[in-house]
Design an enzyme around this catalytic site. Sequence first.
Site, short mmCIF file in Angstrom:
data_model
loop_
_atom_site.label_atom_id
_atom_site.label_comp_id
_atom_site.label_asym_id
_atom_site.label_seq_id
_atom_site.Cartn_x
_atom_site.Cartn_y
_atom_site.Cartn_z
N GLU A 84 51.09 33.47 9.64
CA GLU A 84 50.88 33.67 11.07
C GLU A 84 49.41 33.43 11.38
O GLU A 84 48.55 34.06 10.75
CB GLU A 84 51.29 35.09 11.45
CG GLU A 84 51.54 35.30 12.92
CD GLU A 84 52.20 36.65 13.20
OE1 GLU A 84 51.51 37.53 13.76
OE2 GLU A 84 53.38 36.82 12.86
N ARG B 166 58.11 41.75 11.01
CA ARG B 166 57.06 41.07 10.26
C ARG B 166 57.62 39.77 9.68
O ARG B 166 58.76 39.73 9.21
CB ARG B 166 56.53 41.95 9.13
CG ARG B 166 55.63 43.09 9.60
CD ARG B 166 54.28 42.56 10.07
NE ARG B 166 53.37 43.64 10.44
CZ ARG B 166 53.24 44.12 11.66
NH1 ARG B 166 53.98 43.65 12.65
NH2 ARG B 166 52.36 45.08 11.91
N HIS C 33 53.95 36.19 18.51
CA HIS C 33 53.76 37.61 18.24
C HIS C 33 53.36 38.35 19.53
O HIS C 33 52.30 38.97 19.63
CB HIS C 33 52.68 37.83 17.18
CG HIS C 33 52.84 39.13 16.45
ND1 HIS C 33 52.50 39.31 15.14
CD2 HIS C 33 53.31 40.34 16.86
CE1 HIS C 33 52.74 40.56 14.77
NE2 HIS C 33 53.24 41.21 15.81
#
Length: 561
Positions: free
Chosen positions: A280, A251, A299
């Site tokens: 993000e 994360r 990601h």
Amino acid sequence: MWDIFFLQFGGGVVKPKVFVTRMIPEAGLARITEYCDADVWPGQLPPPYDVLTERIRDMDGLLCMITDRIDDDLMDAAGSKLRVISQMAVGYDNIDVDSARSRNIAVGHTPGVLTEATADLAFGLLLAAARRIPESMDYIKQGKWQTWEPMQLLGHDLTGATLGIVGLGRIGKAVARRAIGFNMRTIAYSPNKNPREAAQVGAILVDFDTLLRESDFVSLHTPLTDETYHLIDKSALKKMKSSAILINTARGGIVDQHALCEALRDGEIAAAALDVTDPEPIAPDDPMLHLPNAIVVPHIGSASQWTREQMAIMAAENLIAGVMDRPLPHAIPAGEINIPQSQAEAEWRAQLETLTKTILRTWPQWARRLIDVDVMTLRQARIDTVDELYDVIRAPEVDRQIRLAACHILGQLGQIGQANKVRAVWPLLKALKDEDITLRMDAAVALAQLGNKRARTDLLQLVEESQGTAGFAIRALGLLGDDRAADALIALARDESVADGNRIYALMALKSLENEDLADLLEDLTLSYDESQFMRETTQHNLQTLIKQQSLDNLFSPPEE
């Protein structure tokens, strides 16, 4: 056994309403739309919070992504009908789990299935940063490559280097296993693990400061919590070697991104490779993207076709189970479980993982169930060896879920010739007399997987009792390979009162029997499944077909050194 459960609710019932916050792979979406009235957000970007708040009103279930904020206010807006929140991800820091539990809302996620894909990416990023691959590509594009140069773009060796893993969960362990092949020394910081568990993947547990100080590569695999937020901050970065490389596939919030950018710019560490950022998505003008020693990808840790399909299926299973007020097959755990593994259990798990590789090629969902559901259930019960499965199955005082898991495992082992078929029959016959219909079903299926004809009568009876909705039992009839089973399958396929999904299962079982009536049946039947979907389903050959095609020696030959 989820196949059975879903199909029991397949027809003639008012469908529960669910909201899906993004288009997901068809493998999962088709299941949802079959059993639920689904409102699917069509946009590429996630629905804005105010839109999500409006669309979730009076919904029975929600399938969401890590990009969706699921907080107390949103649950208030949903109202009292909301029964399940199913996250299509392994992490769930975007969900107020405590608030959901206080409202008796079940919360599920998709653990295990993305382990290998994410570990692959973590190691890919490690290699790319170590050998400066993106820099080398830019070097060519900029016209700088004129000749071979002995001092140009020198990178870092992996052999003999120290890999520090922060968080030795499923993905952390998978990365550690990959490091063995590169002859790396692996150390790990994971407070809830014990040395024996770490040693099984070639790692040594150390404290956090030691890991930062000694590691040539630091790879992050811990959840984002209050304790791990900005775990890698300015102070932590200063403790790392100037030649160290940081990899983050967990994360973004675990890393203080501003401090990392400064450390990379000032040469405090050599490089960083990130699959996740904070915020993000990262802004196109973020200074991190303009550093030659930083690699950032969007990601994509779980972004393999198979993995995303399985995540969609697991999320769908959670969603459907939740709206039916059933236990979620992949529920978020109440707390971390740390059970030491015995040597016998380690050997057994290795055998099951070998089995899983075989099943993976033909029956992906069973592969996942073996590792993520049944094995974990038996681990928690301290069932250490295959021999103990027999005792567990026939002991009525043992927890039902443990007995079910033992039946599943024993049946799968029996189907590929890895179980003692004589010893296995008697406990399964005893289980057939149990009052629990699910246990009876699993025992009968296990007997069929063992090739025992005594299962036929019980399977036929169970199919009749369930009025043709016991899809898994229908498929198991195909394993017996005799005329009586074939006759029953033909009758089921022709019975218009049987749900279409189960008629398809009967056809699939007949295909595995290579039954000559199959072609005529396909011409005669009018089903809601088109032929292309039937062919897609039948290409997922069951293990019986695989065994016909290959010898057991080929299936279970040891891996090459």
